[in-house]
Motif scaffolding. Structure first.
Motif, PDB file in Angstrom:
ATOM      1  N   ASP A 124       0.809  -1.223   0.000  1.00 45.07           N
ATOM      2  CA  ASP A 124       0.000   0.000   0.000  1.00 45.07           C
ATOM      3  C   ASP A 124       0.841   1.273   0.000  1.00 45.07           C
ATOM      4  O   ASP A 124       0.497   2.264  -0.647  1.00 45.07           O
ATOM      5  N   ASP A 125       1.965   1.285   0.723  1.00 45.07           N
ATOM      6  CA  ASP A 125       2.763   2.509   0.786  1.00 45.07           C
ATOM      7  C   ASP A 125       4.249   2.279   0.503  1.00 45.07           C
ATOM      8  O   ASP A 125       5.040   3.218   0.553  1.00 45.07           O
ATOM      9  N   GLY A 126       4.646   1.035   0.225  1.00 45.82           N
ATOM     10  CA  GLY A 126       6.029   0.742  -0.129  1.00 45.82           C
ATOM     11  C   GLY A 126       6.993   0.675   1.033  1.00 45.82           C
ATOM     12  O   GLY A 126       8.194   0.464   0.825  1.00 45.82           O
ATOM     13  N   ARG A 127       6.507   0.848   2.266  1.00 42.26           N
ATOM     14  CA  ARG A 127       7.396   0.779   3.417  1.00 42.26           C
ATOM     15  C   ARG A 127       7.884  -0.643   3.641  1.00 42.26           C
ATOM     16  O   ARG A 127       7.145  -1.594   3.408  1.00 42.26           O
ATOM     17  N   VAL A 128       9.121  -0.762   4.107  1.00 41.75           N
ATOM     18  CA  VAL A 128       9.674  -2.070   4.452  1.00 41.75           C
ATOM     19  C   VAL A 128       9.526  -2.270   5.951  1.00 41.75           C
ATOM     20  O   VAL A 128       9.964  -1.443   6.749  1.00 41.75           O
ATOM     21  N   VAL A 129       8.898  -3.371   6.343  1.00 41.43           N
ATOM     22  CA  VAL A 129       8.732  -3.691   7.756  1.00 41.43           C
ATOM     23  C   VAL A 129       9.276  -5.098   8.007  1.00 41.43           C
ATOM     24  O   VAL A 129       9.214  -5.971   7.145  1.00 41.43           O
ATOM     25  N   TRP A 130       9.838  -5.273   9.189  1.00 45.30           N
ATOM     26  CA  TRP A 130      10.259  -6.596   9.625  1.00 45.30           C
ATOM     27  C   TRP A 130       9.069  -7.286  10.285  1.00 45.30           C
ATOM     28  O   TRP A 130       8.375  -6.685  11.111  1.00 45.30           O
ATOM     29  N   VAL A 131       8.825  -8.553   9.918  1.00 42.55           N
ATOM     30  CA  VAL A 131       7.716  -9.294  10.525  1.00 42.55           C
ATOM     31  C   VAL A 131       8.208 -10.651  11.017  1.00 42.55           C
ATOM     32  O   VAL A 131       9.167 -11.216  10.495  1.00 42.55           O
ATOM     33  N   ARG A 132       7.559 -11.107  12.057  1.00 41.39           N
ATOM     34  CA  ARG A 132       7.740 -12.484  12.534  1.00 41.39           C
ATOM     35  C   ARG A 132       6.471 -13.247  12.230  1.00 41.39           C
ATOM     36  O   ARG A 132       5.370 -12.798  12.563  1.00 41.39           O
ATOM     37  N   VAL A 133       6.603 -14.394  11.569  1.00 43.44           N
ATOM     38  CA  VAL A 133       5.471 -15.235  11.206  1.00 43.44           C
ATOM     39  C   VAL A 133       5.632 -16.581  11.898  1.00 43.44           C
ATOM     40  O   VAL A 133       6.684 -17.222  11.778  1.00 43.44           O
ATOM     41  N   ALA A 134       4.615 -16.999  12.623  1.00 42.76           N
ATOM     42  CA  ALA A 134       4.604 -18.324  13.263  1.00 42.76           C
ATOM     43  C   ALA A 134       3.321 -19.030  12.858  1.00 42.76           C
ATOM     44  O   ALA A 134       2.245 -18.422  12.833  1.00 42.76           O
ATOM     45  N   SER A 135       3.418 -20.313  12.503  1.00 47.38           N
ATOM     46  CA  SER A 135       2.239 -21.039  12.046  1.00 47.38           C
ATOM     47  C   SER A 135       2.332 -22.506  12.431  1.00 47.38           C
ATOM     48  O   SER A 135       3.412 -23.007  12.756  1.00 47.38           O
ATOM     49  N   VAL A 136       1.196 -23.199  12.374  1.00 47.59           N
ATOM     50  CA  VAL A 136       1.140 -24.620  12.642  1.00 47.59           C
ATOM     51  C   VAL A 136       0.258 -25.274  11.578  1.00 47.59           C
ATOM     52  O   VAL A 136      -0.772 -24.712  11.179  1.00 47.59           O
ATOM     53  N   LEU A 137       0.686 -26.430  11.082  1.00 45.20           N
ATOM     54  CA  LEU A 137      -0.044 -27.139  10.034  1.00 45.20           C
ATOM     55  C   LEU A 137      -1.064 -28.098  10.636  1.00 45.20           C
ATOM     56  O   LEU A 137      -0.851 -28.681  11.698  1.00 45.20           O
ATOM     57  N   SER A 138      -2.181 -28.242   9.908  1.00 42.08           N
ATOM     58  CA  SER A 138      -3.158 -29.295  10.217  1.00 42.08           C
ATOM     59  C   SER A 138      -3.102 -30.317   9.085  1.00 42.08           C
ATOM     60  O   SER A 138      -3.034 -29.947   7.905  1.00 42.08           O
ATOM     61  N   ARG A 139      -3.113 -31.611   9.423  1.00 42.36           N
ATOM     62  CA  ARG A 139      -2.963 -32.677   8.423  1.00 42.36           C
ATOM     63  C   ARG A 139      -4.192 -33.595   8.457  1.00 42.36           C
ATOM     64  O   ARG A 139      -4.907 -33.678   9.463  1.00 42.36           O
ATOM     65  N   ASP A 140      -4.403 -34.283   7.329  1.00 38.34           N
ATOM     66  CA  ASP A 140      -5.493 -35.253   7.287  1.00 38.34           C
ATOM     67  C   ASP A 140      -5.016 -36.588   7.854  1.00 38.34           C
ATOM     68  O   ASP A 140      -3.886 -36.706   8.345  1.00 38.34           O
ATOM     69  N   ALA A 141      -5.868 -37.592   7.786  1.00 36.38           N
ATOM     70  CA  ALA A 141      -5.546 -38.900   8.373  1.00 36.38           C
ATOM     71  C   ALA A 141      -4.323 -39.538   7.729  1.00 36.38           C
ATOM     72  O   ALA A 141      -3.610 -40.333   8.363  1.00 36.38           O
ATOM     73  N   ASP A 142      -4.055 -39.176   6.481  1.00 36.84           N
ATOM     74  CA  ASP A 142      -2.898 -39.745   5.789  1.00 36.84           C
ATOM     75  C   ASP A 142      -1.625 -38.912   5.970  1.00 36.84           C
ATOM     76  O   ASP A 142      -0.591 -39.221   5.387  1.00 36.84           O
ATOM     77  N   GLY A 143      -1.732 -37.813   6.778  1.00 40.78           N
ATOM     78  CA  GLY A 143      -0.564 -36.974   7.041  1.00 40.78           C
ATOM     79  C   GLY A 143      -0.329 -35.887   6.033  1.00 40.78           C
ATOM     80  O   GLY A 143       0.696 -35.203   6.091  1.00 40.78           O
ATOM     81  N   ARG A 144      -1.296 -35.688   5.092  1.00 39.14           N
ATOM     82  CA  ARG A 144      -1.122 -34.631   4.098  1.00 39.14           C
ATOM     83  C   ARG A 144      -1.559 -33.281   4.688  1.00 39.14           C
ATOM     84  O   ARG A 144      -2.610 -33.201   5.349  1.00 39.14           O
ATOM     85  N   PRO A 145      -0.786 -32.199   4.459  1.00 41.28           N
ATOM     86  CA  PRO A 145      -1.159 -30.876   4.970  1.00 41.28           C
ATOM     87  C   PRO A 145      -2.499 -30.422   4.385  1.00 41.28           C
ATOM     88  O   PRO A 145      -2.722 -30.521   3.174  1.00 41.28           O
ATOM     89  N   GLN A 146      -3.387 -29.927   5.251  1.00 39.67           N
ATOM     90  CA  GLN A 146      -4.688 -29.434   4.828  1.00 39.67           C
ATOM     91  C   GLN A 146      -4.809 -27.919   4.981  1.00 39.67           C
ATOM     92  O   GLN A 146      -5.403 -27.245   4.148  1.00 39.67           O
ATOM     93  N   SER A 147      -4.255 -27.405   6.069  1.00 37.75           N
ATOM     94  CA  SER A 147      -4.378 -25.963   6.314  1.00 37.75           C
ATOM     95  C   SER A 147      -3.276 -25.533   7.276  1.00 37.75           C
ATOM     96  O   SER A 147      -2.615 -26.361   7.910  1.00 37.75           O
ATOM     97  N   ALA A 148      -3.116 -24.245   7.357  1.00 40.30           N
ATOM     98  CA  ALA A 148      -2.150 -23.664   8.292  1.00 40.30           C
ATOM     99  C   ALA A 148      -2.783 -22.454   8.955  1.00 40.30           C
ATOM    100  O   ALA A 148      -3.460 -21.653   8.299  1.00 40.30           O
ATOM    101  N   THR A 149      -2.590 -22.340  10.249  1.00 45.12           N
ATOM    102  CA  THR A 149      -3.059 -21.189  11.019  1.00 45.12           C
ATOM    103  C   THR A 149      -1.835 -20.495  11.604  1.00 45.12           C
ATOM    104  O   THR A 149      -0.927 -21.148  12.123  1.00 45.12           O
ATOM    105  N   GLY A 150      -1.811 -19.179  11.513  1.00 43.55           N
ATOM    106  CA  GLY A 150      -0.616 -18.490  12.000  1.00 43.55           C
ATOM    107  C   GLY A 150      -0.873 -17.067  12.436  1.00 43.55           C
ATOM    108  O   GLY A 150      -1.982 -16.525  12.296  1.00 43.55           O
TER     109      GLY A 150
END
Length: 475
Positions: free
Chosen positions: A97-123
């Motif tokens: 939106d304004d071109g500013r550079v910001v430092w960010v920290r991103v933390a997330s956790v994956l949810s998997r189906d019964a076969d262990g395949r990634p379905q979603s991530a919340t962070g």
């Protein structure tokens, strides 16, 4: 609405408030639907539009990462894969939106189906720009400190070598070298008080002359601040002039006087004049010592000017001209003038302090300094208690008779104040020997003399003797 719905709604509101208070934004990444959902809070941090947007395969975060950080992000992501689906990254982000550079920290956790395949991530996303800025400032400060320390050590080494080459006895070397170290220490204390932006000439004059010969010295001139380099050079120059005046010149007799004055020059620099009068008749020296070399060459060059010394029969006159590069801008809040303490007076008497029989406690965490103090006070006749290197050691020694004490203000990160308070309660006098530059006086507000490091051990012994008023052998 059922009881369960109301409980879930209240829990959701609490979570919303917690995220808001913590300054965090959240996101959802639905890998099945190929959507990346940005919350309003994340939008405020990143400048991305709130709501769902297409996710680009398994690289949903990469469009938001600064190009210079992309490779490091990918390597970090690969290294975290065995951790079981929890990820944490820090990178720069360019706000769309304004071109500013910001430092960010991103933390997330994956949810998997019964076969262990990634379905979603919340962070969550956190703006860590201020933290990164502070880290960069700390690194810059540490680099600058490292540079200054190395420069100081190199200067001290050079002073030691040059002083040794021009003295014929150990006693002469220790006296000359110790005085020069003290001058450097005073200049550095003033620079620290001004956060190394500069030091005022009148403060340098007060530090060198204020306690040297009360009533026999005076200084005046306009407010002028010097750069750190120029301040150190002038401090050494004033010390050489003062030491010579005490030994051979105007300050060697009670009728002598030293006047120091300075004026601004049209080119932005300044001129400083040291004038002695009322002392013994002066004759030019027959040999050139390091003090003269330091004054005429080192001080002049470091101040981008020149120094001349006139050995007039009525008294030495030194004239120092400095260039504009030696003058620093006036600080927004100039530091207060240094407080002159009795214990910082340079002893001019040849009679050593008499501490015979006095029981003196030494509290000092630097082993070499403690050893030097122990030897110096013992030579003066004192019975040394300690030395104590830690606060607990010092407290344990307080149950025996003590006549006086020498206290380091900081003992491996612990304040010596408990020891000082216990001694004060018993009316036992003490001297602070410290590397801290306390403009307001003694640490803790105690009415006690302060000796600044680096110091001469004879100075410490004299201060203790004065406290005890030891003029005859201790009973």
């Amino acid at each position: 609405m059922t009881q369960g719905d109301r409980g879930h709604s209240e829990e959701h509101r609490r979570l919303e408030r917690a995220l808001e208070v913590a300054g965090l934004g959240e996101f959802e990444w639905d890998m099945t639907a190929g959507l990346f959902v940005v919350s309003p809070r994340m939008a405020a941090i990143t400048g991305l539009p709130a709501g769902p947007m297409p996710a680009k395969g398994t690289r949903a975060l990469e469009p938001f990462i600064h190009p210079d950080d992309l490779e490091a992000f990918r390597a970090q992501k690969d290294s975290q894969r065995p951790a079981g689906g929890q990820y944490e990254f820090e990178f720069r982000h360019i706000r769309p939106d304004d071109g500013r550079v910001v430092w960010v920290r991103v933390a997330s956790v994956l949810s998997r189906d019964a076969d262990g395949r990634p379905q979603s991530a919340t962070g969550i996303v956190e703006d860590i720009t201020q933290r990164k800025l502070e880290e960069d400032q700390r690194q810059t400060m540490m680099a600058e400190l490292d540079h200054r320390v190395k420069n100081v050590l190199a200067t001290v080494q050079s002073l030691a070598i040059q002083t040794a080459r021009r003295t014929t006895s150990l006693e002469g070397f220790l006296q000359a070298f110790g005085g020069r170290l003290k001058a450097m220490g005073s200049a550095n204390e003033l620079l620290t008080a001004a956060r190394w932006r500069g030091a005022a000439i009148d403060h340098l004059a007060a530090a060198e002359l204020g306690a040297l010969a009360p009533g026999q010295t005076a200084w005046e001139g306009p407010e002028l601040f010097l750069t750190p380099r120029a301040a150190n050079a002038l401090a050494l120059g004033l010390h050489e002039l003062a030491a010579n005046a005490v030994k051979f010149g105007a300050l060697s007799v009670e009728t002598g006087r030293v006047n120091l004055s300075w004026t601004r020059r049209p080119d932005g620099g300044f001129e400083l004049i040291w004038t002695e009068s009322g002392g013994p008749t002066v004759t030019p020296p027959t040999r050139r010592g390091f003090g003269s070399t330091l004054l005429e060459q080192v001080t002049g060059r470091e101040l981008n000017g020149q120094t001349t010394i006139d050995y007039r029969p009525s008294g030495v006159q030194a004239r120092l001209r400095a260039g504009a590069a030696a003058v620093a801008p006036r600080p927004d809040t100039p530091p207060a003038a240094p407080t002159v303490r009795i214990a910082e007076t340079v002893a001019t008497s040849s009679r050593p302090a008499n501490l015979r029989g006095a029981r003196v406690l030494i509290v000092e965490d630097a082993v070499l300094l403690a050893m030097e103090l122990e030897l110096g006070l013992s030579d003066a006749g004192a019975k040394v208690i300690g030395p104590a290197y830690e606060l607990e050691e010092a407290m344990a020694l307080l149950d025996q008779p003590i006549d006086a004490a020498v206290l380091d203000a900081n003992l491996n990160g612990h304040s010596v104040m408990p020891v000082a308070e216990a001694l004060a309660a018993r009316k036992v006098p003490f001297v602070f020997a410290t590397g801290y530059g306390e403009a307001a006086g003694a640490p803790g507000g105690f009415d006690a003399p302060v000796i600044r490091k680096p110091y001469d051990v004879t100075q410490v012994a004299a201060a203790v003797a004065e406290l005890l008023m030891v003029n005859t052998p201790h009973p």
